[in-house]
Design an enzyme around this catalytic site. Structure first.
Site, PDB file in Angstrom:
ATOM      1  N   CYS A 193       0.810  -1.225   0.000  1.00  0.00           N
ATOM      2  CA  CYS A 193       0.000   0.000   0.000  1.00  0.00           C
ATOM      3  C   CYS A 193       0.841   1.273   0.000  1.00  0.00           C
ATOM      4  O   CYS A 193       0.618   2.180  -0.806  1.00  0.00           O
ATOM      5  CB  CYS A 193      -0.957  -0.012   1.185  1.00  0.00           C
ATOM      6  SG  CYS A 193      -0.147  -0.021   2.806  1.00  0.00           S
TER       7      CYS A 193
ATOM      8  N   HIS B 152      -1.891   1.252   7.115  1.00  0.00           N
ATOM      9  CA  HIS B 152      -2.435   1.107   5.750  1.00  0.00           C
ATOM     10  C   HIS B 152      -2.779   2.486   5.190  1.00  0.00           C
ATOM     11  O   HIS B 152      -3.189   3.391   5.915  1.00  0.00           O
ATOM     12  CB  HIS B 152      -3.684   0.223   5.764  1.00  0.00           C
ATOM     13  CG  HIS B 152      -4.149  -0.175   4.400  1.00  0.00           C
ATOM     14  ND1 HIS B 152      -3.431  -0.992   3.579  1.00  0.00           N
ATOM     15  CD2 HIS B 152      -5.287   0.164   3.712  1.00  0.00           C
ATOM     16  CE1 HIS B 152      -4.090  -1.170   2.435  1.00  0.00           C
ATOM     17  NE2 HIS B 152      -5.228  -0.475   2.502  1.00  0.00           N
TER      18      HIS B 152
ATOM     19  N   HIS C 209      -5.752   1.340  -3.507  1.00  0.00           N
ATOM     20  CA  HIS C 209      -4.775   0.876  -2.517  1.00  0.00           C
ATOM     21  C   HIS C 209      -4.354  -0.539  -2.884  1.00  0.00           C
ATOM     22  O   HIS C 209      -4.901  -1.152  -3.819  1.00  0.00           O
ATOM     23  CB  HIS C 209      -5.361   0.928  -1.101  1.00  0.00           C
ATOM     24  CG  HIS C 209      -6.586   0.108  -0.905  1.00  0.00           C
ATOM     25  ND1 HIS C 209      -6.892  -0.543   0.266  1.00  0.00           N
ATOM     26  CD2 HIS C 209      -7.616  -0.199  -1.748  1.00  0.00           C
ATOM     27  CE1 HIS C 209      -8.042  -1.167   0.155  1.00  0.00           C
ATOM     28  NE2 HIS C 209      -8.496  -0.986  -1.056  1.00  0.00           N
TER      29      HIS C 209
END
Length: 236
Positions: A138, A191, A207
Site C-alpha cells: 500500500c 495502511h 490501494h
C-alpha cells in the site's frame, strides 16, 4: 448537302409563287412575304403558309428554348443562400476522461495526474516492500505514484501520515490520502489509500491489499469505515 437542300427549297418556293404572278429573288424576300422562316437550332427548318400569324416562327421558338435553357442553368448554378449551421460539440470532462476524477480544473491538474498514474497500477499483485509493477504494497503504491512527479514521501504508511495537512473525511478530494489502522493489536496506522473519486458522498480510493493487490474500494464498506484513522492533503 445542307446548302443543296436550302437551294432546292428556295427554287421550289420561287416556282410555286411564280404561278401566282410573283417572283421570289432571295431568301430575305421570302421571309418578308411570310413564305419562309428558319430556326437557329441546327437541323430545324420551317416552311409556312402565307399567313405568318398562324404559328410562331422558328426564331421565336429558338429564343424561347434558349431562355428556358438559361433559366434551367440558373436554377442549377444558383448559390445556396441558406446559412450553413455547424453544430458545436461541447466538451465535458467526466470520469471517462480522467479515470474516476470528475471535478477537473486547472487548479487540481496535478492531483488528477497523480490519480491517473495510480490507476495505471490497478491489478498489480501485492508484494511486501514492492514499488514496481512486479508487485507493491500500500505505501509502495503511494510512494511510487508521487515520485513520478518528483514528490518525495516517506516509505511507510505510518510515516506518510505525518506529511501534509490533516483534514476531515468530509473534505477529501481526489489526490488526498486516507490512513487506516487495520491491526487491532498494534492500533497504529499501517495502511494507506489514495482518493480517486468523491461522488454523491461516496469516497472511492485505490490501494494495495494482500488478497486483491492494487484495487479500488469504497469508504462506505464497513471494514474501512471502522478502521479509518485520518485523511491528509499532500497538495494544496
Amino acid at each position: 448537302m445542307k446548302k443543296l437542300v436550302s437551294i432546292s427549297l428556295f427554287l421550289l418556293l420561287a416556282l410555286s409563287w411564280k404561278a401566282s404572278g410573283q417572283i421570289i429573288t432571295s431568301k430575305e424576300e421570302a421571309v418578308e412575304k411570310g413564305l419562309y422562316s428558319y430556326s437557329e437550332v441546327p437541323g430545324s427548318l420551317d416552311i409556312t403558309s402565307g399567313s405568318s400569324g398562324s404559328q410562331s416562327s422558328g426564331t421565336e421558338r429558338s429564343k424561347k428554348k434558349k431562355k428556358h435553357r438559361s433559366k434551367k442553368n440558373e436554377s442549377v448554378n444558383e448559390p445556396t443562400t441558406q446559412p450553413v449551421t455547424v453544430a458545436k460539440k461541447e466538451i465535458e470532462l467526466d470520469e471517462n476522461d480522467y479515470g474516476f476524477v470528475s471535478d477537473f480544473s486547472l487548479e487540481n491538474y496535478t492531483q488528477i495526474q497523480i490519480v491517473n498514474n495510480a490507476m495505471d497500477f490497478e491489478g498489480v499483485r501485492y508484494r511486501t516492500g514492492g514499488t514496481t509493477k512486479d508487485g507493491m504494497d500500500c505505501s509502495g503504491l503511494v510512494f511510487t505514484t508521487f515520485k513520478i512527479f518528483d514528490i518525495s514521501l516517506p516509505r511507510s504508511s505510518y510515516e506518510q501520515a505525518k506529511v501534509g495537512e490533516e483534514i476531515k473525511l468530509s473534505e477529501v478530494k481526489p489526490g488526498d490520502l486516507l490512513f487506516f489502522k487495520t491491526n487491532r493489536r498494534k492500533k497504529t496506522i499501517n495502511h494507506v489509500g489514495l482518493v480517486t473519486s468523491v461522488e454523491n458522498g461516496e469516497i472511492l480510493f485505490i490501494h494495495s491489499t494482500l488478497s486483491l493487490g492494487v484495487t479500488i474500494s469504497s469508504m462506505s464498506e464497513e471494514y474501512y469505515t471502522k478502521s479509518f484513522a485520518q485523511a491528509n492533503r499532500i497538495l494544496n
